[in-house]
Design a protein around this motif. Structure first.
Motif, PDB file in Angstrom:
ATOM      1  N   THR A 110       0.832  -1.198   0.000  1.00 29.30           N
ATOM      2  CA  THR A 110       0.000   0.000   0.000  1.00 29.30           C
ATOM      3  C   THR A 110       0.870   1.253   0.000  1.00 29.30           C
ATOM      4  O   THR A 110       1.993   1.249   0.528  1.00 29.30           O
ATOM      5  CB  THR A 110      -0.932   0.060   1.223  1.00 29.30           C
ATOM      6  OG1 THR A 110      -0.150   0.136   2.423  1.00 29.30           O
ATOM      7  CG2 THR A 110      -1.848  -1.155   1.291  1.00 29.30           C
ATOM      8  N   ILE A 111       0.330   2.309  -0.600  1.00 29.68           N
ATOM      9  CA  ILE A 111       0.924   3.638  -0.506  1.00 29.68           C
ATOM     10  C   ILE A 111      -0.179   4.589  -0.053  1.00 29.68           C
ATOM     11  O   ILE A 111      -1.247   4.653  -0.672  1.00 29.68           O
ATOM     12  CB  ILE A 111       1.498   4.116  -1.851  1.00 29.68           C
ATOM     13  CG1 ILE A 111       2.633   3.202  -2.305  1.00 29.68           C
ATOM     14  CG2 ILE A 111       2.014   5.562  -1.724  1.00 29.68           C
ATOM     15  CD1 ILE A 111       3.212   3.582  -3.669  1.00 29.68           C
ATOM     16  N   TYR A 112       0.082   5.283   1.027  1.00 31.50           N
ATOM     17  CA  TYR A 112      -0.905   6.187   1.621  1.00 31.50           C
ATOM     18  C   TYR A 112      -0.397   7.618   1.534  1.00 31.50           C
ATOM     19  O   TYR A 112       0.746   7.905   1.901  1.00 31.50           O
ATOM     20  CB  TYR A 112      -1.147   5.807   3.086  1.00 31.50           C
ATOM     21  CG  TYR A 112      -2.204   6.641   3.773  1.00 31.50           C
ATOM     22  CD1 TYR A 112      -3.505   6.185   3.886  1.00 31.50           C
ATOM     23  CD2 TYR A 112      -1.905   7.896   4.304  1.00 31.50           C
ATOM     24  CE1 TYR A 112      -4.485   6.942   4.506  1.00 31.50           C
ATOM     25  CE2 TYR A 112      -2.873   8.669   4.914  1.00 31.50           C
ATOM     26  CZ  TYR A 112      -4.161   8.184   5.013  1.00 31.50           C
ATOM     27  OH  TYR A 112      -5.130   8.944   5.624  1.00 31.50           O
ATOM     28  N   LEU A 113      -1.262   8.511   1.075  1.00 29.41           N
ATOM     29  CA  LEU A 113      -0.923   9.931   0.978  1.00 29.41           C
ATOM     30  C   LEU A 113      -1.843  10.738   1.882  1.00 29.41           C
ATOM     31  O   LEU A 113      -3.065  10.747   1.693  1.00 29.41           O
ATOM     32  CB  LEU A 113      -1.065  10.409  -0.471  1.00 29.41           C
ATOM     33  CG  LEU A 113      -0.863  11.908  -0.719  1.00 29.41           C
ATOM     34  CD1 LEU A 113       0.541  12.349  -0.318  1.00 29.41           C
ATOM     35  CD2 LEU A 113      -1.124  12.246  -2.185  1.00 29.41           C
ATOM     36  N   PRO A 115       4.313  -7.606   3.058  1.00 28.92           N
ATOM     37  CA  PRO A 115       3.991  -6.473   2.189  1.00 28.92           C
ATOM     38  C   PRO A 115       4.717  -5.202   2.620  1.00 28.92           C
ATOM     39  O   PRO A 115       5.178  -5.085   3.761  1.00 28.92           O
ATOM     40  CB  PRO A 115       2.480  -6.319   2.365  1.00 28.92           C
ATOM     41  CG  PRO A 115       2.217  -6.832   3.741  1.00 28.92           C
ATOM     42  CD  PRO A 115       3.190  -7.965   3.944  1.00 28.92           C
ATOM     43  N   GLU A 116       4.791  -4.250   1.704  1.00 29.57           N
ATOM     44  CA  GLU A 116       5.422  -2.961   1.986  1.00 29.57           C
ATOM     45  C   GLU A 116       4.339  -1.897   2.127  1.00 29.57           C
ATOM     46  O   GLU A 116       3.480  -1.763   1.258  1.00 29.57           O
ATOM     47  CB  GLU A 116       6.373  -2.599   0.842  1.00 29.57           C
ATOM     48  CG  GLU A 116       7.163  -1.332   1.098  1.00 29.57           C
ATOM     49  CD  GLU A 116       8.167  -1.054  -0.011  1.00 29.57           C
ATOM     50  OE1 GLU A 116       9.359  -0.904   0.294  1.00 29.57           O
ATOM     51  OE2 GLU A 116       7.743  -0.987  -1.187  1.00 29.57           O
ATOM     52  N   HIS A 117       4.387  -1.156   3.228  1.00 26.11           N
ATOM     53  CA  HIS A 117       3.423  -0.088   3.481  1.00 26.11           C
ATOM     54  C   HIS A 117       4.174   1.230   3.604  1.00 26.11           C
ATOM     55  O   HIS A 117       4.980   1.408   4.518  1.00 26.11           O
ATOM     56  CB  HIS A 117       2.625  -0.364   4.752  1.00 26.11           C
ATOM     57  CG  HIS A 117       1.843  -1.643   4.710  1.00 26.11           C
ATOM     58  ND1 HIS A 117       0.823  -1.864   3.813  1.00 26.11           N
ATOM     59  CD2 HIS A 117       1.961  -2.790   5.441  1.00 26.11           C
ATOM     60  CE1 HIS A 117       0.331  -3.081   4.003  1.00 26.11           C
ATOM     61  NE2 HIS A 117       1.009  -3.659   4.981  1.00 26.11           N
ATOM     62  N   ILE A 118       3.906   2.140   2.689  1.00 28.38           N
ATOM     63  CA  ILE A 118       4.603   3.421   2.655  1.00 28.38           C
ATOM     64  C   ILE A 118       3.591   4.542   2.856  1.00 28.38           C
ATOM     65  O   ILE A 118       2.530   4.566   2.221  1.00 28.38           O
ATOM     66  CB  ILE A 118       5.344   3.617   1.320  1.00 28.38           C
ATOM     67  CG1 ILE A 118       6.396   2.520   1.138  1.00 28.38           C
ATOM     68  CG2 ILE A 118       6.008   4.989   1.263  1.00 28.38           C
ATOM     69  CD1 ILE A 118       7.078   2.565  -0.213  1.00 28.38           C
TER      70      ILE A 118
END
Length: 259
Positions: free
Chosen positions: A30-33, A230-233
């Motif tokens: 996931t990528i969160y902005l 998983p990668e969470h940024i």
């Protein structure tokens, strides 16, 4: 499909949605902005909300996101139709959980705590008409709540005083369900439980949004098939400590972004 799920919000509130998504889809990156510098969106014009939503979308698409969650009620109600018509990826929106509240209420009185931008939107009123026939919807604009959450002041005296002032008139009208119409507001549930009588149902849409995200990924053959961590940024244009405190996941990476 190894590409990440993109999520944006006017700030940190959408992390309440991210938690449900990460729990239901444990293989997905996931990528969160968090556009916290421009929070709250609820006070802005439709044109400004749309402009910011386009900017957020293009940021996430630039990082290869395969689907975008508009984890903001105000952005959903004011911009998601435009986004869906101008970009090729699937979009998942957020709207107040009027339908489950209508199914649960016994007094036929539902309280909705939301931003001005959500309460004044056509999508909110159309949803209310569709699912709440014969039910009184008590609307309350949550002025200052988003700002206090963004400042990390969830348990502050000011927060409690504001909530009491917002909720008491709805309680006086025999509300038995409270719909949280902003993704920031689930972080207020511990405070709300201290204020509200035990019989009041507090309803938010996080789990339903996660289910819908999974369904859309399956329909479009976009689910990740990998079996690794998983990668969470997370990106924010404000204080990274606020997000770090809310997500509480050591494997997540939080970055400040001049955005």
């Amino acid at each position: 499909m190894q590409k990440p799920i993109g999520i944006f919000d006017s700030g940190v509130g959408g992390t309440s949605i991210w938690k449900e998504v990460a729990k239901m889809l444990p293989r997905e990156n996931t990528i969160y902005l968090a556009d916290s510098a421009n929070a709250p969106y609820g006070e802005k014009s439709k044109e400004e909300i749309q402009r910011l939503s386009i900017k957020n979308t293009e940021f996430l698409l630039g990082r290869g996101c395969k689907i975008i969650l508009v984890a903001c009620n105000t952005a959903t109600t004011n911009a998601i139709d435009y986004l869906r018509s101008h970009y090729d990826v699937p979009f998942i929106g957020i709207e107040p959980a009027i339908k489950p509240a209508a199914l649960h209420t016994k007094t036929k009185k539902i309280g909705v705590l939301a931003t001005k931008g959500t309460l004044s939107s056509s999508l909110f009123h159309n949803t209310s008409k569709l699912y709440a026939e014969g039910i009184t919807i008590l609307e309350q604009e949550g002025k200052r709540l988003v700002e206090l959450i963004e400042a990390g002041k969830i348990q502050s005296d000011e927060m409690k005083e504001l909530l009491i002032g917002f909720l008491q008139p709805m309680l006086d009208q025999n509300m038995d369900c409270l719909v949280l119409g902003c993704t920031h507001y689930p972080y207020l549930i511990p405070v709300l439980k201290d204020i509200l009588p035990e019989h009041i149902n507090i309803i938010d849409s996080g789990e339903a949004v996660a289910r819908q995200t999974k369904a859309i990924l399956e329909q479009n053959s976009l689910l990740s098939d990998r079996n690794v961590q998983p990668e969470h940024i997370f990106y924010t244009n404000a204080n990274i400590a606020v997000i770090e405190d809310l997500i509480d996941r050591p494997s997540a990476k939080v970055f400040y972004l001049d955005f």
